[in-house]
Design an enzyme around this catalytic site. Structure first.
Site, PDB file in Angstrom:
ATOM      1  N   LYS A  10       0.872  -1.039   0.138  1.00  0.00           N
ATOM      2  CA  LYS A  10      -0.040  -0.138  -0.047  1.00  0.00           C
ATOM      3  C   LYS A  10       1.018   1.184  -0.039  1.00  0.00           C
ATOM      4  CE  LYS A  10      -3.700  -2.726   2.217  1.00  0.00           C
ATOM      5  NZ  LYS A  10      -4.703  -2.841   3.010  1.00  0.00           N
ATOM      6  N   GLY A 168      -7.321  -4.861   7.582  1.00  0.00           N
ATOM      7  CA  GLY A 168      -6.466  -3.923   8.473  1.00  0.00           C
ATOM      8  C   GLY A 168      -7.275  -3.779   9.776  1.00  0.00           C
TER       9      GLY A 168
HETATM   10  P1  13P Z   1      -4.321  -6.153   5.978  1.00  0.00           P
HETATM   11  O1  13P Z   1      -3.542  -7.596   5.544  1.00  0.00           O
HETATM   12  O2  13P Z   1      -3.660  -5.240   6.400  1.00  0.00           O
HETATM   13  O3  13P Z   1      -5.575  -6.389   6.357  1.00  0.00           O
HETATM   14  O4  13P Z   1      -4.675  -6.040   4.200  1.00  0.00           O
HETATM   15  C1  13P Z   1      -5.251  -6.605   3.372  1.00  0.00           C
HETATM   16  C2  13P Z   1      -5.300  -6.028   2.115  1.00  0.00           C
HETATM   17  O5  13P Z   1      -5.993  -4.932   1.654  1.00  0.00           O
HETATM   18  C3  13P Z   1      -4.356  -6.392   1.066  1.00  0.00           C
HETATM   19  O6  13P Z   1      -4.803  -6.169  -0.131  1.00  0.00           O
END
Ligand code: 13P
Length: 247
Positions: A10, A168
């Site tokens: 991200k 998240g």
């Molecule tokens: P998390 O693993 O931080 O929950 O994020 C998942 C995600 O959006 C992967 O693209």
């Protein structure tokens, strides 16, 4: 089918974070699954260089529908490919929410990705309100059918089921809930792509971590994971790679 452990950094990571890549490769030189990290675009070429000669592949997090042109701030699929990417994540719920991306736009981006020789990782998933309203399968089906690029096959398409409420948050669906959606998506893919639908990797994403990876990977039709937060640390992502290799 080769399973796929994919990490989505991200909007995280600076050049210093590339030390994690070296640690990951050193700890997992020959995993029994595919291993992919998608850093922010600023780090893509550097990460590809850091991963040269290893099993780690790199990818982008978005691309434009066009190959080039007057689109300030955008990046084309061809540019990702040029920077060393093999994959690109498309239609992530954060882009659908933050940038208003529609299924039609995701489809067009995925077609641009395939034209550039990238594998498209098309993301979909329901919000908590949609799950509570009993709309999960209908929503996932319409997102899949609306976002699926022409020319998709088992080699150039990956689908990631990421329930928005699990991203998240530390919350995950039950294993039965994951199995229900993945089984449904598999049936839809076979309906659309025929035999190839059986070979498209179906990733689960949303709060995957070392402690829950093995049980999630044991679910039928889960062919890997798209990992956010836990992909930022080599030790955590490496443990997930190991769990998938053992699955
Ligand atoms: P998390 O693993 O931080 O929950 O994020 C998942 C995600 O959006 C992967 O693209």
């Amino acid at each position: 089918m080769q399973k796929l452990a994919a990490g989505n950094w991200k909007m995280n990571g600076s050049a210093a974070a590339l030390a994690e890549v070296g640690a990951l490769i050193a700890a997992h030189p020959a995993p029994a699954c595919e291993m992919l990290l998608c850093p922010p675009a600023t780090l893509l070429a550097q990460m590809t260089w850091a991963a040269r000669g290893s099993k780690l592949m790199t990818g982008g997090q978005d691309c434009h529908t066009k190959a080039s042109g007057a689109h300030t701030g955008d990046i084309s699929a061809a540019m990702l490919k040029d920077a060393g990417a093999s994959h690109v994540i498309l239609g992530h719920s954060e882009r659908r929410a933050d940038h208003g991306e529609s299924d039609a736009l995701v489809k067009a981006k995925a077609e641009a990705a395939l034209a550039a020789g990238l594998t498209a990782i098309v993301c979909l998933g329901e919000t908590e309100a949609q799950r509570d309203a009993g709309e999960t399968l209908a929503l996932c089906g319409s997102q899949l059918n609306g976002s699926l690029p022409e020319g998709a096959n088992a080699a150039n398409l990956v689908v990631a089921y990421e329930p928005v409420w699990a991203i998240g948050t530390g919350r995950t669906p039950t294993l039965d809930q994951i199995a229900e959606v993945h089984g449904f998506l598999r049936a839809q893919l076979v309906k659309r792509l025929g035999e190839d639908g059986h070979g498209v990797r179906l990733l689960y994403g949303g709060s995957v971590k070392p402690s829950n990876a093995a049980e999630i990977f044991a679910v039928r039709d889960v062919d890997g994971a798209l990992v956010g937060g836990a992909s930022l640390k080599a030790a955590d992502f490496g443990a997930i790679v190991a769990a998938l290799s053992a699955a």
